[in-house]
Write a protein that holds these residues in place. Structure first.
Motif, PDB file in Angstrom:
ATOM      1  N   ALA A   6     -56.293  15.366 -20.179  1.00  0.00           N
ATOM      2  CA  ALA A   6     -54.997  15.111 -20.819  1.00  0.00           C
ATOM      3  C   ALA A   6     -53.943  16.080 -20.323  1.00  0.00           C
ATOM      4  N   TRP A   7     -52.741  15.555 -20.180  1.00  0.00           N
ATOM      5  CA  TRP A   7     -51.541  16.377 -19.962  1.00  0.00           C
ATOM      6  C   TRP A   7     -50.626  16.167 -21.156  1.00  0.00           C
ATOM      7  N   ILE A   8     -50.022  17.258 -21.624  1.00  0.00           N
ATOM      8  CA  ILE A   8     -49.072  17.220 -22.735  1.00  0.00           C
ATOM      9  C   ILE A   8     -47.711  17.627 -22.201  1.00  0.00           C
ATOM     10  N   ALA A  29     -52.883  19.848 -28.458  1.00  0.00           N
ATOM     11  CA  ALA A  29     -54.010  20.338 -27.661  1.00  0.00           C
ATOM     12  C   ALA A  29     -55.251  20.522 -28.518  1.00  0.00           C
ATOM     13  N   THR A  33     -58.652  18.411 -28.137  1.00  0.00           N
ATOM     14  CA  THR A  33     -59.844  19.183 -27.779  1.00  0.00           C
ATOM     15  C   THR A  33     -60.982  18.911 -28.749  1.00  0.00           C
ATOM     16  N   VAL A  39     -57.932  19.206 -22.190  1.00  0.00           N
ATOM     17  CA  VAL A  39     -56.493  19.376 -21.970  1.00  0.00           C
ATOM     18  C   VAL A  39     -56.288  20.276 -20.755  1.00  0.00           C
TER      19      VAL A  39
END
Length: 256
Positions: A6-8, A29, A33, A39
């Motif tokens: 994942a990218w935030i 995150a 997680t 992440v």
């Protein structure tokens, strides 16, 4: 077991100039997680259509899940939906379901639909609106080329409520893992003295994340919080892994 990446992306000039603390990144995150997602990036991006679009393109090329926050409001600098649409080469269209959500929000408050309010109902084509239980602006869920894209507001109370809805959409694609975090607090021993003991204890669990967090002064008042994040198909096994690492650490500390 494969863990999705994942990218935030947290969007807003107010974050970059330090006016607002980026609590959204940490919250998302942790929620991801604890559901088995890895992440890989938390990125703060300015309110620039080109910057957001470029970052979204990069993210969808390297992640399985992309979550954005911020830039969904009625003002001219709220450009996230437009930028996401540009990144995906999709038109930005008036979404009927999203318009219904916006209309209901303002109708209940005796307010008319202005063009600024209607702006919040424009989503990338084929996007599924995410209802906003707290505020006015809907979010969006888009499945694009194997990537799950979730677009959320920046107001923390709105984001948190809508993230729960978004995670329900992700649930079928998430690994069937139980993630457990256990910890102990060590006093009177400097972190530098604990380092070798942590290294030794962490070798007992190859898929655990072991991390020390100093809370006091290294020499004058050493207080170190140690956290172990463990994963397994069931919670009992995950908890057992974390406990094994912490029990070993206690034993090593007792031998100093």
């Amino acid at each position: 077991m494969y863990r999705p990446r994942a990218w935030i992306l947290n969007i807003g000039n107010e974050l970059l100039i330090g006016r607002i603390v980026n609590t959204n990144g940490a919250y998302i995150a942790r929620e991801l997680t604890l559901r088995g997602v890895r992440v890989e990036r938390i990125i703060v991006v300015s309110d620039s259509l080109d910057e957001v679009a470029t970052t979204v393109r990069e993210a969808i090329g390297r992640a399985d899940i992309v979550v954005t926050t911020g830039g969904l409001g009625p003002t001219d600098d709220d450009i996230t939906m437009e930028a996401v649409a540009a990144a995906l080469n999709l038109p930005l269209v008036l979404n009927t379901a999203a318009l219904g959500m916006v209309r209901e929000f303002y109708h209940k408050r005796g307010l008319e639909l202005t063009k600024e309010r209607i702006k919040m109902a424009y989503l990338p084509k084929n996007a599924e609106p995410i209802p906003n239980p707290v505020g006015a602006a809907p979010g969006a869920y888009i499945y694009y080329s194997g990537v799950h894209i979730i677009v959320l507001p920046g107001v923390p109370s709105e984001m948190e409520a809508m993230l729960k809805i978004a995670i329900e959409k992700l649930d079928p694609f998430l690994p069937k893992l139980c993630i457990v975090e256990e910890g102990i607090t060590v006093t009177g021993i400097p972190e530098s003295s604990l380092a070798s003991l942590l290294r030794k204890a962490s070798k007992l669990c190859s898929d655990c994340y072991v991390k020390s967090h100093p809370k006091g002064h290294e020499i004058d008042n050493p207080i170190v919080e140690v956290k172990v994040l463990a994963s397994a198909p069931d919670c009992d096994t995950a908890r057992s892994k974390a406990t094994r690492v912490l029990d070993a650490l206690r034993k090593y500390i007792g031998g100093i």
